[in-house]
Design an enzyme around this catalytic site. Structure first.
Site, PDB file in Angstrom:
ATOM      1  N   CYS A 185     -41.955   9.507 -41.463  1.00  0.00           N
ATOM      2  CA  CYS A 185     -41.685   8.957 -42.798  1.00  0.00           C
ATOM      3  C   CYS A 185     -42.744   9.401 -43.801  1.00  0.00           C
ATOM      4  O   CYS A 185     -42.508   9.394 -44.999  1.00  0.00           O
ATOM      5  CB  CYS A 185     -41.586   7.442 -42.725  1.00  0.00           C
TER       6      CYS A 185
ATOM      7  N   GLU B  38     -33.868  11.753 -48.583  1.00  0.00           N
ATOM      8  CA  GLU B  38     -34.710  11.982 -47.403  1.00  0.00           C
ATOM      9  C   GLU B  38     -33.946  12.849 -46.402  1.00  0.00           C
ATOM     10  O   GLU B  38     -32.878  12.455 -45.933  1.00  0.00           O
ATOM     11  CB  GLU B  38     -35.093  10.654 -46.745  1.00  0.00           C
TER      12      GLU B  38
HETATM   13  O1  TXE Z   1     -32.175   5.218 -38.164  1.00  0.00           O
HETATM   14  P1  TXE Z   1     -31.819   3.700 -38.149  1.00  0.00           P
HETATM   15  P2  TXE Z   1     -31.234   6.454 -37.900  1.00  0.00           P
HETATM   16  C1  TXE Z   1     -34.452   7.708 -41.705  1.00  0.00           C
HETATM   17  C2  TXE Z   1     -34.189   9.193 -41.622  1.00  0.00           C
HETATM   18  C3  TXE Z   1     -32.994   9.263 -40.756  1.00  0.00           C
HETATM   19  C4  TXE Z   1     -32.226   8.045 -41.219  1.00  0.00           C
HETATM   20  C5  TXE Z   1     -31.237   7.513 -40.245  1.00  0.00           C
HETATM   21  O2  TXE Z   1     -33.874   9.692 -42.902  1.00  0.00           O
HETATM   22  O3  TXE Z   1     -32.254  10.433 -40.954  1.00  0.00           O
HETATM   23  O4  TXE Z   1     -33.230   7.080 -41.431  1.00  0.00           O
HETATM   24  O5  TXE Z   1     -31.809   7.446 -38.971  1.00  0.00           O
HETATM   25  C6  TXE Z   1     -31.668   0.063 -35.460  1.00  0.00           C
HETATM   26  N1  TXE Z   1     -29.001  -3.774 -37.565  1.00  0.00           N
HETATM   27  N2  TXE Z   1     -35.446   7.246 -40.753  1.00  0.00           N
HETATM   28  O6  TXE Z   1     -29.811   6.171 -38.235  1.00  0.00           O
HETATM   29  O7  TXE Z   1     -30.356   3.501 -37.989  1.00  0.00           O
HETATM   30  C7  TXE Z   1     -31.559   1.260 -34.553  1.00  0.00           C
HETATM   31  O8  TXE Z   1     -30.931   0.900 -33.339  1.00  0.00           O
HETATM   32  C8  TXE Z   1     -30.174  -3.804 -36.917  1.00  0.00           C
HETATM   33  C9  TXE Z   1     -36.744   6.982 -41.302  1.00  0.00           C
HETATM   34  O9  TXE Z   1     -31.486   6.917 -36.538  1.00  0.00           O
HETATM   35  O10 TXE Z   1     -32.469   3.103 -39.330  1.00  0.00           O
HETATM   36  C10 TXE Z   1     -33.006   1.666 -34.407  1.00  0.00           C
HETATM   37  O11 TXE Z   1     -33.634   0.838 -33.432  1.00  0.00           O
HETATM   38  N3  TXE Z   1     -30.749  -2.702 -36.407  1.00  0.00           N
HETATM   39  C11 TXE Z   1     -37.587   6.264 -40.364  1.00  0.00           C
HETATM   40  C12 TXE Z   1     -33.584   1.368 -35.780  1.00  0.00           C
HETATM   41  O12 TXE Z   1     -32.681   0.453 -36.386  1.00  0.00           O
HETATM   42  C13 TXE Z   1     -30.140  -1.524 -36.583  1.00  0.00           C
HETATM   43  C14 TXE Z   1     -37.456   6.495 -38.930  1.00  0.00           C
HETATM   44  C15 TXE Z   1     -33.728   2.573 -36.686  1.00  0.00           C
HETATM   45  O13 TXE Z   1     -32.501   3.230 -36.785  1.00  0.00           O
HETATM   46  C16 TXE Z   1     -28.912  -1.431 -37.265  1.00  0.00           C
HETATM   47  C17 TXE Z   1     -36.099   6.730 -38.516  1.00  0.00           C
HETATM   48  C18 TXE Z   1     -28.341  -2.628 -37.778  1.00  0.00           C
HETATM   49  N4  TXE Z   1     -27.192  -2.639 -38.452  1.00  0.00           N
HETATM   50  C19 TXE Z   1     -35.165   7.132 -39.439  1.00  0.00           C
HETATM   51  N5  TXE Z   1     -28.538  -0.126 -37.292  1.00  0.00           N
HETATM   52  C20 TXE Z   1     -38.986   5.930 -40.777  1.00  0.00           C
HETATM   53  N6  TXE Z   1     -39.140   5.085 -41.786  1.00  0.00           N
HETATM   54  O14 TXE Z   1     -39.940   6.379 -40.166  1.00  0.00           O
HETATM   55  C21 TXE Z   1     -29.493   0.564 -36.656  1.00  0.00           C
HETATM   56  N7  TXE Z   1     -30.459  -0.274 -36.207  1.00  0.00           N
END
Ligand code: TXE
Length: 479
Positions: free
Chosen positions: A281, A383
């Protein structure tokens, strides 16, 4: 295929419904383990165990809690090589970096918050005849939801302060990278952390993550992940007035002024853009370069770029591994196509990279540099979270600040200049939670960590994390 298990009430458990889904090794593009597809029944079981364990853990002396957490850190350290290898296979980050960063920081997080839990105390006030003190008290059963990009580092970063503050925890690691959280859970009973205090539930975000978010007996949630998921969690949590800490995305600027040391700044800019394949991030995905040095700086970047060794992440000298999943690789490649459609010129990279041998089906993308795009196009606003950096020339300090602040995000920035006064002026005007001067991603765990605008709500790190995981009670008396 190896089965990952939940850890509930001190027991390694199959999901109650018996459902699993596959987990891939992204460097070979093949499934290698099975992840519990947990549901509300698993969660009920975990919440019950955590509620039962809470009074004992809450009332335990902070030094004893700290002792168990230090022990857990030591147990991980004894197995650090296995953890690093597992993290590398699960996530794709090169082994040397998994070892030096993800696992080492996981261990450090546990030691750090074990100590923090012993130091953390309330405040005293005196006003005329009123004497007051505050009591920071644990909340109860809290949840942590963590992402896939730095699995072990962020998993521990979130649950360690929760435990140190005296809470019981339901931790949900990312379904994309569950392996090291599972391995950690296998060590918990030997650490002396009592059964039920720490629980790990695996599964899909939309299913078990959503169930955690709306569970009435989990009044606080600490989340790191994407901004849209964070927004959804925030809105669900709002209905029950839950406490939330949200650490979300970034579109961070690296700003290079004409008086910067070009060699150091170009090394820093490349590290900021491409560390962990751009999946941090904090990555600097927009590189703002003062016009007068633009060409010279670009040449330095292009000269150094081929030194980044792409390949099998298990090999010791690899610096750039695969993207975490096929879906994520396709998302990032889609953004590179979009950049070209928006008029961008690819100065380097831009394609999927095929590695010979074992990793021929892996999800690799070349480190990519794109120029000639305006600051307000989608490529420069959204992003991407991959090895893609855009170059943006600027004329004056004011222009640089305006471009830096022109996105909806505000997590981190790095500024490269030899002029201290300028560094101070620009740091104060950048809209972000963190600014680095002539460095990138240097972390003191005591410092507040978090973003402004759509990069999140609240601050983690040091005392701030302890504050999040406690409720402060004020006790006053007349003297
Ligand atoms: O992350 P998610 P995703 C950003 C990055 C990436 C985008 C999507 O741009 O391309 O987010 O990534 C849980 N209720 N970052 O889809 O979905 C999920 O199981 C509760 C930035 O892989 O945000 C996981 O444990 N929980 C970032 C966690 O949320 C839910 C790092 C993160 O997944 C949920 C990762 C829901 N409805 C991605 N849906 C950073 N800030 O470092 C998913 N999860």
């Amino acid at each position: 295929m190896q089965k990952i298990l939940n850890f509930i009430g001190g027991d390694m458990m199959e999901p109650l419904a018996g459902e699993y889904f596959e987990n891939e090794d992204p460097s070979i593009g093949k499934a290698y383990s099975l992840v519990p597809d947990s549901d509300e029944s698993d969660l009920e079981h975990a919440v019950k165990a955590a509620k039962k364990a809470f009074p004992h853990w809450r009332d335990m002396h902070a030094a004893l809690r700290a002792g168990a957490m230090h022990k857990l850190a030591d147990l991980i350290e004894e197995n650090a090589a296995e953890f690093a290898r597992a993290e590398c296979i699960d996530n794709g980050r090169p082994l040397s970096q998994c070892s030096a960063a993800n696992i080492a920081r996981g261990i450090a997080n546990l030691h750090f918050f074990a100590d923090e839990g012993q130091k953390f105390a309330g405040e005293n006030f005196k006003s005329g005849k009123i004497e007051s003190y505050t009591l920071p008290q644990p909340i109860g059963v809290v949840a942590t939801i963590s992402p896939w990009n730095l699995p072990m580092l962020l998993f521990t970063w979130k649950f360690a302060p929760a435990l140190a503050a005296g809470n019981c925890v339901i931790a949900k690691p990312s379904e994309v990278t569950p392996m090291t959280a599972y391995m950690l859970s296998e060590l918990v009973n030997d650490s002396g952390i009592p059964r039920g205090v720490f629980n790990v539930i695996h599964g899909k975000g939309a299913k078990i993550g959503a169930a955690i978010t709306k569970h009435p007996d989990i009044p606080a949630i600490s989340f790191t992940g994407g901004t849209s998921t964070g927004t959804e969690i925030y809105s669900t949590a709002a209905k029950q007035l839950k406490k939330v800490s949200l650490e979300l995305g970034g579109k961070n600027p690296t700003i290079v002024f004409e008086d910067a040391d070009i060699e150091t700044a170009s090394d820093g800019a490349l590290a900021a853009a491409f560390s962990n394949q751009g999946q941090i991030c904090l990555c600097g995905s927009r590189l703002l370069i003062q016009e007068s040095i633009y060409e010279r700086f670009k040449i330095a970047l292009l000269r150094k770029l081929p030194n980044i060794k792409i390949g099998d992440p298990l090999e010791a000298d690899t610096q750039h591994g695969p993207m975490v999943s096929k879906a994520h690789m396709e998302k990032v490649l889609g953004y590179i196509d979009l950049a070209v459609k928006e008029g961008g010129r690819i100065a380097a990279g831009g394609k999927r990279h095929i590695v010979d041998g074992r990793c021929k089906d892996g999800y690799f993308i070349e480190p990519t540099i794109i120029e000639k795009l305006p600051p307000d196009c989608r490529t420069n606003q959204e992003e991407i979270f991959g090895p893609v950096v855009t170059l943006l020339p600027f004329k004056t300090e004011e222009d640089a600040i305006a471009i830096a602040n022109s996105t909806q995000y505000g997590l981190a920035a790095s500024i490269w200049t030899q002029d201290d006064a300028r560094a101070k002026r620009v740091s104060a005007k950048i809209e972000s939670g963190i600014v680095w001067v002539n460095c990138w991603n240097v972390r003191d765990l005591n410092t507040p960590f978090g973003g402004v605008k759509k990069s999140g709500i609240g601050r983690e790190g040091g005392r701030r994390a302890m504050e999040f995981f406690t409720e402060e009670k004020t006790v006053s008396r007349m003297v």
